[in-house]
Design a protein around this motif. Sequence first.
Motif, mmCIF file in Angstrom:
data_model
loop_
_atom_site.group_PDB
_atom_site.id
_atom_site.type_symbol
_atom_site.label_atom_id
_atom_site.label_comp_id
_atom_site.label_asym_id
_atom_site.label_seq_id
_atom_site.Cartn_x
_atom_site.Cartn_y
_atom_site.Cartn_z
ATOM 1 N N VAL A 199 0.837 -1.201 0.000
ATOM 2 C CA VAL A 199 0.000 0.000 0.000
ATOM 3 C C VAL A 199 0.875 1.255 0.000
ATOM 4 C CG1 VAL A 199 -1.851 1.250 1.172
ATOM 5 C CG2 VAL A 199 -1.833 -1.248 1.205
ATOM 6 N N ALA A 200 1.965 1.219 0.757
ATOM 7 C CA ALA A 200 2.887 2.357 0.759
ATOM 8 C C ALA A 200 3.429 2.603 -0.654
ATOM 9 C CB ALA A 200 4.033 2.104 1.740
ATOM 10 N N PHE A 201 3.773 1.531 -1.351
ATOM 11 C CA PHE A 201 4.294 1.651 -2.719
ATOM 12 C C PHE A 201 3.260 2.278 -3.650
ATOM 13 C CE2 PHE A 201 5.199 -0.060 -6.967
ATOM 14 C CZ PHE A 201 6.512 0.326 -7.118
ATOM 15 N N GLU A 202 1.996 1.876 -3.472
ATOM 16 C CA GLU A 202 0.925 2.476 -4.273
ATOM 17 C C GLU A 202 0.894 3.990 -4.115
ATOM 18 O OE1 GLU A 202 -2.927 0.944 -3.385
ATOM 19 O OE2 GLU A 202 -2.318 -1.153 -3.615
ATOM 20 N N HIS A 203 1.235 4.450 -2.927
ATOM 21 C CA HIS A 203 1.186 5.876 -2.625
ATOM 22 C C HIS A 203 2.541 6.563 -2.808
ATOM 23 C CE1 HIS A 203 -2.940 6.119 -0.985
ATOM 24 N NE2 HIS A 203 -2.725 4.860 -0.630
ATOM 25 N N GLY A 204 3.482 5.877 -3.461
ATOM 26 C CA GLY A 204 4.768 6.489 -3.748
ATOM 27 C C GLY A 204 5.707 6.552 -2.561
ATOM 28 N N HIS A 205 5.508 5.678 -1.579
ATOM 29 C CA HIS A 205 6.362 5.681 -0.389
ATOM 30 C C HIS A 205 7.140 4.364 -0.292
ATOM 31 C CE1 HIS A 205 4.088 9.193 0.743
ATOM 32 N NE2 HIS A 205 4.754 9.320 1.872
ATOM 33 N N THR A 206 8.283 4.432 0.349
ATOM 34 C CA THR A 206 9.121 3.268 0.609
ATOM 35 C C THR A 206 8.983 2.883 2.079
ATOM 36 O OG1 THR A 206 10.715 3.911 -1.078
ATOM 37 C CG2 THR A 206 11.494 2.380 0.614
ATOM 38 N N LEU A 207 8.911 1.578 2.348
ATOM 39 C CA LEU A 207 8.813 1.098 3.728
ATOM 40 C C LEU A 207 10.197 0.793 4.274
ATOM 41 C CD1 LEU A 207 6.782 0.197 5.996
ATOM 42 C CD2 LEU A 207 7.150 -2.137 5.158
ATOM 43 N N LEU A 208 10.496 1.326 5.452
ATOM 44 C CA LEU A 208 11.724 0.989 6.178
ATOM 45 C C LEU A 208 11.345 0.075 7.328
ATOM 46 C CD1 LEU A 208 13.491 4.492 6.330
ATOM 47 C CD2 LEU A 208 13.668 2.719 4.572
ATOM 48 N N LEU A 209 11.805 -1.172 7.277
ATOM 49 C CA LEU A 209 11.429 -2.189 8.264
ATOM 50 C C LEU A 209 12.518 -2.345 9.312
ATOM 51 C CD1 LEU A 209 9.545 -4.503 9.200
ATOM 52 C CD2 LEU A 209 10.806 -6.014 7.637
ATOM 53 N N ALA A 210 12.120 -2.300 10.592
ATOM 54 C CA ALA A 210 13.057 -2.479 11.705
ATOM 55 C C ALA A 210 12.585 -3.624 12.578
ATOM 56 C CB ALA A 210 13.155 -1.190 12.531
ATOM 57 N N ASN A 211 13.520 -4.453 13.006
ATOM 58 C CA ASN A 211 13.208 -5.653 13.781
ATOM 59 C C ASN A 211 13.636 -5.454 15.233
ATOM 60 O OD1 ASN A 211 12.610 -8.266 14.560
ATOM 61 N ND2 ASN A 211 14.476 -9.143 13.702
ATOM 62 N N ALA A 212 12.701 -5.620 16.161
ATOM 63 C CA ALA A 212 13.014 -5.446 17.587
ATOM 64 C C ALA A 212 13.566 -6.710 18.222
ATOM 65 C CB ALA A 212 11.768 -4.995 18.354
ATOM 66 N N ARG A 213 13.388 -7.860 17.588
ATOM 67 C CA ARG A 213 13.848 -9.148 18.132
ATOM 68 C C ARG A 213 13.308 -9.371 19.553
ATOM 69 N NH1 ARG A 213 18.325 -11.442 15.503
ATOM 70 N NH2 ARG A 213 18.006 -13.149 16.982
ATOM 71 N N ASP A 214 12.060 -8.903 19.804
ATOM 72 C CA ASP A 214 11.405 -9.083 21.103
ATOM 73 C C ASP A 214 12.231 -8.522 22.261
ATOM 74 O OD1 ASP A 214 8.884 -10.289 20.521
ATOM 75 O OD2 ASP A 214 9.956 -12.120 19.956
ATOM 76 N N ASP A 215 13.018 -7.500 21.990
ATOM 77 C CA ASP A 215 13.866 -6.884 23.001
ATOM 78 C C ASP A 215 13.436 -5.425 23.166
ATOM 79 O OD1 ASP A 215 16.573 -5.142 23.434
ATOM 80 O OD2 ASP A 215 16.663 -7.035 24.539
ATOM 81 N N ASP A 216 13.064 -5.037 24.402
ATOM 82 C CA ASP A 216 12.540 -3.699 24.636
ATOM 83 C C ASP A 216 13.556 -2.605 24.325
ATOM 84 O OD1 ASP A 216 10.103 -4.714 25.392
ATOM 85 O OD2 ASP A 216 10.546 -4.693 27.543
ATOM 86 N N GLU A 217 14.810 -2.796 24.726
ATOM 87 C CA GLU A 217 15.824 -1.778 24.470
ATOM 88 C C GLU A 217 16.083 -1.624 22.974
ATOM 89 O OE1 GLU A 217 19.385 -2.369 26.669
ATOM 90 O OE2 GLU A 217 18.402 -2.270 28.637
#
Length: 359
Positions: free
Chosen positions: A85-103
Amino acid sequence: MVTRRDVARRAGTSEAVVSYVLNDGPRNVAPATRERVLEAIRELGYRPNAVARSLRSNRTTTIGLVVPDNANPFFAELAREIEDVAFEHGHTLLLANARDDDEREVAQVRTLLDRQVDGLVLIPSHGPAGWRTELADARIPCLVMDREIEGVDAVQILVDNEGGAAAAVRHLIGHGRTRIGCVAGPDGLHPTLDRVNGWRRALAEAGFDPATMPVAHAPFGRAAAYLAGRRLLRQRPAVDALFVTSDEQAIGVLRAAAELGVAVPGDLAVFAFDGVAASAYAIPSLSTMRQPFAELGRTAVELLLAGRDPAGGTSGDAAPERIVLATRLVARGSCGCADPVGGDHEIAAGGTVESGADE
């Protein structure tokens, strides 16, 4: 590095005209001049400087997404929908992984905000932890998905976890199952709390005492649920059905049942939650409450891009929204329904049977 000035020289025009062509305005450009500019761009291989453009426009055309674990198929499929959906709107998604760690989660939130994303979607690993302040101070639209967090001033997009779980357990009861245990997710998370509440509610409505039914909590993953499944399946009196709060957990439970010689669905009916694509390829294929991945992704992106303020309102003092979407019951072989070949049987929670192709 080819510059806008180089393009203007090749096309025999001004840099301003090149800018009008690239930005489609604000002034009109004669067709012949536009074509000369476009031809110069092709010949020189000119690429606009996205960093410079973002500094001028105060927009980066990026959306940030922080997930608890990108190896989990549920989060992977949800991220794909958000990205589409972001691509449809001309945006790029930046994905970040927390690895189930709060910090690590807080650090990822800060990193995306530092990169000046145009909007941020956060799926919390546990609770608000240190990012509550980060979201409150952010000057961009932010929202929380999947896991309801109390006291956070942001739009929250959820599914009807309790209603979906209750529908799944009613379906198991409809198959004549009378001792229905639960393999639940981590205690304290809202998806777990709501799905366990739905399990208990459906049992009580049918005249069963939920306190007499076994429940085991485990992380949302195959390995821990496999161990929890082995523990529950060894208990006596034996369960004849299990409601499992995620598909990934249910795959671990199926492995435990196979090792212990418990036939599914003959001795044990299994019903899961999430509806990831892999659930159709278990043996037997998993009956599951399917989350509306496409609707979740579209709702999130379009809310962010609609210009919501950082507190979740449309403007002024509007209160943050809590959006709850429905799930759909997909009946397959693990609960005792016919295991479809090339198709699923979908039931809107509380509704009638429909047919639908495998996803």
